[in-house]
Design a protein around this motif. Structure first.
Motif, PDB file in Angstrom:
ATOM      1  N   VAL A  90       2.760   7.916   5.058  1.00  0.00           N
ATOM      2  CA  VAL A  90       2.747   6.633   4.236  1.00  0.00           C
ATOM      3  C   VAL A  90       3.382   5.676   5.134  1.00  0.00           C
ATOM      4  CG1 VAL A  90       4.008   5.715   2.332  1.00  0.00           C
ATOM      5  CG2 VAL A  90       2.986   7.843   2.092  1.00  0.00           C
ATOM      6  N   LYS A  91       4.435   6.147   5.771  1.00  0.00           N
ATOM      7  CA  LYS A  91       5.073   4.694   6.478  1.00  0.00           C
ATOM      8  C   LYS A  91       4.288   4.269   7.601  1.00  0.00           C
ATOM      9  CE  LYS A  91      10.025   6.412   5.745  1.00  0.00           C
ATOM     10  NZ  LYS A  91      11.163   6.838   6.350  1.00  0.00           N
ATOM     11  N   LEU A 147       1.034  11.939  -0.449  1.00  0.00           N
ATOM     12  CA  LEU A 147       1.106  12.164   1.021  1.00  0.00           C
ATOM     13  C   LEU A 147       2.427  12.284   1.593  1.00  0.00           C
ATOM     14  CD1 LEU A 147      -1.657   9.452   2.033  1.00  0.00           C
ATOM     15  CD2 LEU A 147      -1.990  11.926   1.787  1.00  0.00           C
ATOM     16  N   PRO A 148       2.684  12.933   2.709  1.00  0.00           N
ATOM     17  CA  PRO A 148       3.899  12.844   3.105  1.00  0.00           C
ATOM     18  C   PRO A 148       4.515  11.364   3.576  1.00  0.00           C
ATOM     19  CG  PRO A 148       2.445  14.564   4.304  1.00  0.00           C
ATOM     20  CD  PRO A 148       1.757  13.573   3.397  1.00  0.00           C
ATOM     21  N   MET A 149       5.705  11.393   3.586  1.00  0.00           N
ATOM     22  CA  MET A 149       6.326  10.186   3.812  1.00  0.00           C
ATOM     23  C   MET A 149       6.151   9.530   5.022  1.00  0.00           C
ATOM     24  SD  MET A 149       7.830   8.702   1.217  1.00  0.00           S
ATOM     25  CE  MET A 149       8.160   7.183   2.152  1.00  0.00           C
ATOM     26  N   GLY A 150       6.306  10.410   6.178  1.00  0.00           N
ATOM     27  CA  GLY A 150       5.700  10.032   7.642  1.00  0.00           C
ATOM     28  C   GLY A 150       4.450   9.405   7.686  1.00  0.00           C
ATOM     29  N   SER A 198       0.671  -1.213   0.166  1.00  0.00           N
ATOM     30  CA  SER A 198       0.169  -0.040  -0.087  1.00  0.00           C
ATOM     31  C   SER A 198       0.836   1.196  -0.060  1.00  0.00           C
ATOM     32  CB  SER A 198      -1.082  -0.014   1.219  1.00  0.00           C
ATOM     33  OG  SER A 198      -0.227  -0.365   2.414  1.00  0.00           O
ATOM     34  N   ALA A 199       2.090   1.093   0.781  1.00  0.00           N
ATOM     35  CA  ALA A 199       2.942   2.444   0.558  1.00  0.00           C
ATOM     36  C   ALA A 199       3.170   3.104  -0.772  1.00  0.00           C
ATOM     37  CB  ALA A 199       4.433   2.106   1.004  1.00  0.00           C
TER      38      ALA A 199
END
Length: 453
Positions: A381-382, A376-379, A367-368
């Motif tokens: 996303v993680k 979306l911001p990576m933070g 899903s990432a």
């Protein structure tokens, strides 16, 4: 002399969009016998062509007499030439929460009976007294009035709805919510129809019985905080706000602009935000009042940070507000070959063949990329990608998400089991934002919304 019970049944039949077959839930008590007899009498006049009745008694198997009582209802229905089915709650019963469990199984068994008897809807005999008791019970659980802070949609500020969709499958209708039990019993007495008094209605171990006694001893009966029409209007307003202000990505993240994030003084916006949060968290209810108040203060402050409420992280950043399921207490679900189950209250998983194990996708790989592509911001996303379901054959591991292995559908937890009719417009907006179809319309005109008072 006007007969309020008969007149209510006739009015109810006129409210349908088309004639249909109605399944009446009949326990044998006065309320359900009253609605059965009133509908039967109204249809017998010939003024409502095309309607027919069927009946079902759910035997909860909680008392030795229950099977005999169900048989007596079946015999009575035969005298009226009404098709009847008895459905029994089999298996072990829970040690706690018995009434809530009984309610859920009752509607499931009624839905099964409706399908078997070709009925288009289910009718119950809930009365004005039931409505008052429900309002008082929900009021107590919410620690007092105040629907404008979110209590209304989560705890039923308008009481029971006159229409309720069960399991996206069948509409349950409550035409007698404005009638008192004494009126119904007088109607039955006039027709020499007997009823069964359930002894559990006098058992003070049950919350509803205690509330009933408290209401009977009080002259200060509080009416619903909201009427059905007011609740429906608020739901419609919230639906528009969901469509305009909230973007849901992959059923994992809700995105709200910074400008809208702190506007929690608007009760309709607060409802919209909280109901989407409940769907993201797989919860069928909203956070408690105190939590809502803390959350509102956090969002109004406008400072970057995170707060968790109802299993959902409210992640406030300079660029906006992001909501996602917190990465705690994520379950493991085992499915047999071809089996089906609900994972984390959020995803309905149906095996495409093999036995499966469903866990959180700790890698977040599947899903990432989709969340990254959404900008979306990576933070975010993680964090959000690791709370998606990871699906693998029971004898293997490491296959993330697994669309080839199973059919996956998002469960809209606040509405997919019990959807009050006055919230349907809002429920549609939530369903569409999560990639689901809209809910089916009820078989009666919206005028019945007001009967939910």
């Amino acid at each position: 002399m006007p007969d309020a019970v008969f007149d209510t049944a006739s009015y109810f039949l006129r409210s349908f969009t088309r004639p249909c077959r109605i399944l009446v839930a009949v326990s044998g008590g006065s309320d359900s016998m009253g609605v059965l007899m009133a509908l039967h009498a109204a249809i017998a006049t010939g003024e409502h062509p095309g309607f027919s009745l069927a009946a079902c008694t759910v035997d909860h198997a909680l008392r030795p007499q229950s099977a005999e009582e169900a048989a007596s209802v079946a015999a009575f229905c035969r005298t009226l030439d009404i098709a009847h089915r008895t459905r029994r709650w089999e298996g072990a019963k829970p040690a706690t929460g018995i009434q809530a469990a009984a309610r859920k199984i009752r509607y499931e068994l009624l839905a099964v009976a409706a399908e078997a008897l070709g009925a288009d809807c289910i009718v119950t005999g809930h009365t004005r007294e039931d409505q008052h008791e429900t309002i008082e019970m929900r009021r107590a659980r919410s620690n007092g009035p105040g629907i404008d802070d979110g209590e209304g949609e989560g705890h039923g500020g308008a009481g029971m709805a006159a229409t309720m969709l069960y399991g996206r499958r069948v509409w349950v209708l409550r035409p007698f919510l404005r009638l008192g039990r004494a009126e119904i019993r007088s109607f039955l007495d006039a027709r020499a129809v007997a009823w069964i008094d359930d002894p559990s209605n006098a058992n003070h171990a049950f919350e509803r019985v205690r509330v009933r006694a408290r209401i009977a001893a009080s002259d200060d009966m509080q009416m619903p905080l909201w009427g059905g029409r007011q609740r429906a209007a608020s739901s419609a307003a919230a639906a528009g706000l969901i469509e305009d202000r909230i973007r849901v990505h992959e059923a994992l993240v809700a995105e709200i602009t910074a400008e809208n994030a702190g506007a929690t003084d608007d009760p309709d916006w607060r409802r919209a935000l909280l109901i989407v949060a409940s769907a993201l968290g797989g919860r069928d209810h909203l956070p408690a009042r105190a939590t809502v108040q803390r959350l509102s203060e956090f969002l109004r402050a406008g400072k970057p940070g995170r707060m968790t409420a109802g299993r959902v992280v409210f992640d406030r950043r300079a660029g906006g507000l992001y909501l996602y399921r917190e990465a705690r207490n994520l379950p493991v679900l085992a499915l047999g070959p071809g089996g089906q189950g609900l994972w984390d209250g959020r995803f309905k998983i149906t095996s495409g063949g093999p036995a499966l194990v469903v866990t959180a996708d700790a890698s977040g790989r599947r899903s990432a990329q989709r969340l990254i592509d959404a900008g979306l911001p990576m933070g975010i996303v993680k964090r959000a990608s690791t709370v998606a379901p990871g699906i693998a054959p029971a004898d293997a591991a490491g296959i993330a998400y697994g669309e080839a292995l199973a059919e996956i559908e998002y469960n809209i937890a606040p509405f997919d089991t019990f959807l009050p009719g006055f919230d349907r417009i809002m429920a549609d907006a939530v369903a569409v934002s999560f990639g689901r179809e809209r809910y089916p319309a009820p078989p009666v005109h919206d005028v019945l919304t007001e009967m939910g008072m």
